[in-house]
Every structure is written in C-alpha cells, then in structure tokens.
Motif scaffolding. Structure first.
Motif, PDB file in Angstrom:
ATOM      1  N   GLU A 150      -0.532  -3.884   5.031  1.00  0.00           N
ATOM      2  CA  GLU A 150      -0.552  -2.423   5.075  1.00  0.00           C
ATOM      3  C   GLU A 150      -1.718  -1.892   4.249  1.00  0.00           C
TER       4      GLU A 150
ATOM      5  N   SER B  48      20.811   4.054   6.018  1.00  0.00           N
ATOM      6  CA  SER B  48      19.578   3.306   5.772  1.00  0.00           C
ATOM      7  C   SER B  48      19.788   1.846   6.132  1.00  0.00           C
TER       8      SER B  48
ATOM      9  N   VAL C  59      14.978   1.747   5.476  1.00  0.00           N
ATOM     10  CA  VAL C  59      14.471   2.646   6.513  1.00  0.00           C
ATOM     11  C   VAL C  59      15.597   3.577   6.956  1.00  0.00           C
TER      12      VAL C  59
ATOM     13  N   PRO D 250      15.291   5.145  14.255  1.00  0.00           N
ATOM     14  CA  PRO D 250      14.754   5.100  12.892  1.00  0.00           C
ATOM     15  C   PRO D 250      13.703   6.165  12.610  1.00  0.00           C
TER      16      PRO D 250
ATOM     17  N   TYR E 238      10.518   6.008  11.263  1.00  0.00           N
ATOM     18  CA  TYR E 238       9.425   5.121  10.859  1.00  0.00           C
ATOM     19  C   TYR E 238       8.278   5.945  10.262  1.00  0.00           C
ATOM     20  N   ARG E 239       7.506   5.321   9.402  1.00  0.00           N
ATOM     21  CA  ARG E 239       6.411   6.022   8.725  1.00  0.00           C
ATOM     22  C   ARG E 239       5.311   6.410   9.715  1.00  0.00           C
TER      23      ARG E 239
ATOM     24  N   HIS F 293       0.197   6.819   6.709  1.00  0.00           N
ATOM     25  CA  HIS F 293       0.644   5.428   6.819  1.00  0.00           C
ATOM     26  C   HIS F 293       0.094   4.842   8.121  1.00  0.00           C
TER      27      HIS F 293
ATOM     28  N   GLY G 140       4.261   1.769  10.670  1.00  0.00           N
ATOM     29  CA  GLY G 140       5.351   2.136  11.564  1.00  0.00           C
ATOM     30  C   GLY G 140       5.971   0.934  12.254  1.00  0.00           C
TER      31      GLY G 140
ATOM     32  N   ASN H 213       5.976  -2.128  11.061  1.00  0.00           N
ATOM     33  CA  ASN H 213       6.738  -2.836  10.028  1.00  0.00           C
ATOM     34  C   ASN H 213       8.132  -2.238   9.881  1.00  0.00           C
ATOM     35  N   ASP H 214       8.227  -0.911   9.886  1.00  0.00           N
ATOM     36  CA  ASP H 214       9.533  -0.255   9.759  1.00  0.00           C
ATOM     37  C   ASP H 214      10.423  -0.593  10.951  1.00  0.00           C
TER      38      ASP H 214
ATOM     39  N   THR I 205      11.648  -4.096  10.572  1.00  0.00           N
ATOM     40  CA  THR I 205      12.683  -4.163   9.541  1.00  0.00           C
ATOM     41  C   THR I 205      14.045  -3.765  10.096  1.00  0.00           C
TER      42      THR I 205
END
Length: 296
Positions: free
Chosen positions: A16, A52, A56, A105, A107-108, A113, A118, A120-121, A124
C-alpha cells in the motif's frame, strides 16, 4: 506448472502507498452522499446489521430465515465515491428474494487510499466470510465494484479459494480506458464517459500500471474462475469491457453467462428496480444466485 499455480505466483498485491487529498469536486460529492445517508435515502426495513470484519466496516442484510448462502457485494463509484448504504435497497431485495445474506463492505477510497487499498479491504472481508462456515459464498459488484469483484476472484482463485460464483453488473474491468465503446456509446451513456473514467483511473492508480491484472482484471488469467454472470446495458461505455471479459471466461473454460439489456443505463439494477431493465436484471441475478445456493 499449471495455469492456476502460475496465477497464484504471478498475482501479488503490491504494498500500500500514501495517497493524496481528494479534489474538491470529489469531496463535495461525498458530502452529498453522507447527507443522503443521514436523511434515510437508502434506508431499508429491516435495517442491516452494522459490524466489522477484521477491521473493515460492513453492512449485513439478512433474510427472514436461515441464510442459504452469502453474497459479498462491492459497491461502485469509480473507486473514489460510494458507500454500502447506497446498495441497501438492492441488497435487501436480493436477501429477501433468494434467502441469502448480502454483505456490503466500506472499502477504502481513492485518492487518499490508492490501489491496492480497496482490494485489500475486499480480500480481508472475503477471507473473514470464508472462515464463517460452509455456505456458498458468491462475490458480486457493480461498476468499479465489479472490477474489484473480478480482481478479488482472480486473487482468490490463485490462492485455491475461489468463490462459488461471480456476478458482474456494468463492471469496469479495464483501466487502460481504451475500449471502443467509450466512443461508440458516448451518446447513450449519461452516467459514465471516457473523461470520467480517465480521471477516476488516475486517482485510483496514481502511477501504478493500468495493465496490472489486479487493477484491470480483463488481463488476468481466468482459469479457475467460478460460474459467472456478466450483465450490461447495450448502450453503456463499459459494454466492451463486459463482452471481452465474458469471451475470455468462455475461452478459459468457465461457465459464463452474458446478459445484455437494450435501453438499460449503467448499474440500473442497484440504483432502482423501476429503472429500465432493472427488474429483468434483478430476476437474472436472483436466478443465478438460486442456482448456486439451492440444494436439489
């Protein structure tokens, strides 16, 4: 080395990176969405559970009875806009119609970011849902969220943990922004354009190669993908992305369905079921989900 093993070796998420502040126009649009959420624009009954998963934030839309499966849905917004609340009415309707739980979710977002935050989120949340049990887990997404869904599926398939199915709704699958439909369908797509795609891709990638298969899954190795439904409006600027991805899936031996709807706008099914083509698309999605989650 098998194709699947090669994909597992080749598909590696880069580290990241620090991003940059959101442009004023993006910040203003986000503020408008926050206000719409507060005003209850996308409120559903029953309300989803807000929780969560491994850090996330997610909204979980549950059916009235035991869930036959899980659908992980990633919202659109060009990687820089959007929230799970805006998918609420669609997610609640799908949960009720198919007897599945729909997980959306937060996500970022770029540009604060950039890629791969995103994804990665999404990864996860996917791994957390896999740990919950043996129910069929389907990955889904609309627009940029469809691109994330396809990238997540490529990543999961490379790990030997592909989902039970994949649903792509007006998905953005090629961040090189080079498809001919950006020009041929420019006059028939009021919601997306070559200019907006180039701007969004720049904010998301921030110098990373647009041909990376985890950023543009059109370039991914698709062996090992699960059954996939690809849906689009014929007049969308992303129509070529959808058709090329469907053809690539078929060439890889994947059980892939393609639905094209005349007159349907970009992500109509997640924006409102009364929009042209939305009800037809919803029933196609529901039938696809039923086929993966109903025994017998």
């Amino acid at each position: 080395m098998s194709q699947t093993a090669k994909q597992a070796t080749d598909l590696r998420l880069p580290p990241e990176r620090a991003g940059r502040p959101a442009p004023a126009e993006v910040a203003a649009r986000r503020e408008g969405m926050t206000g719409a959420v507060a005003a209850g624009t996308w409120r559903t009954t029953p309300a989803p559970e807000e929780t969560s998963l491994d850090g996330v934030r997610v909204l979980r839309f549950r059916p009235s009875g035991p869930a036959r499966g899980l659908v992980l849905h990633l919202h659109g917004g060009g990687f820089r806009l959007g929230c799970p609340e805006m998918i609420g009415p669609y997610a609640a309707a799908l949960a009720a119609r198919c007897g599945v739980e729909v997980v959306c979710p937060t996500y970022r977002l770029a540009p604060e970011h950039p890629f791969p935050a995103g994804l990665n989120d999404a990864h996860t949340v996917y791994r957390a849902l896999r740990r919950e049990g043996a129910r069929p887990l389907i990955v889904s997404g609309d627009s940029a969220g469809g691109g994330l869904a396809a990238s997540l599926t490529a990543l999961a398939a490379g790990e030997g943990a592909a989902p039970a199915g994949l649903i792509l709704l007006s998905a953005w699958l090629d961040l090189t922004v080079s498809a001919g439909s950006y020009w041929t369908n420019a006059a028939t797509d009021p919601l997306f354009s070559q200019e907006s795609a180039e701007t969004a891709a720049d904010l998301y990638l921030q110098g990373h190669a647009s041909s990376d298969p985890l950023a543009s899954p059109l370039f991914a190795t698709l062996e090992g993908f699960p059954p996939t439904l690809v849906s689009l409006g014929e007049g969308e600027v992303l129509a070529d992305d959808a058709r090329k991805f469907h053809a690539a899936l078929q060439a890889a031996g994947v059980a892939a369905q393609l639905q094209t709807v005349a007159g349907m706008e970009h992500v109509a099914v997640t924006r409102g079921l009364t929009l042209t083509g939305a009800a037809e698309t919803f029933e196609r999605v529901a039938g696809f989900v039923d086929g993966l989650t109903q025994a017998g």
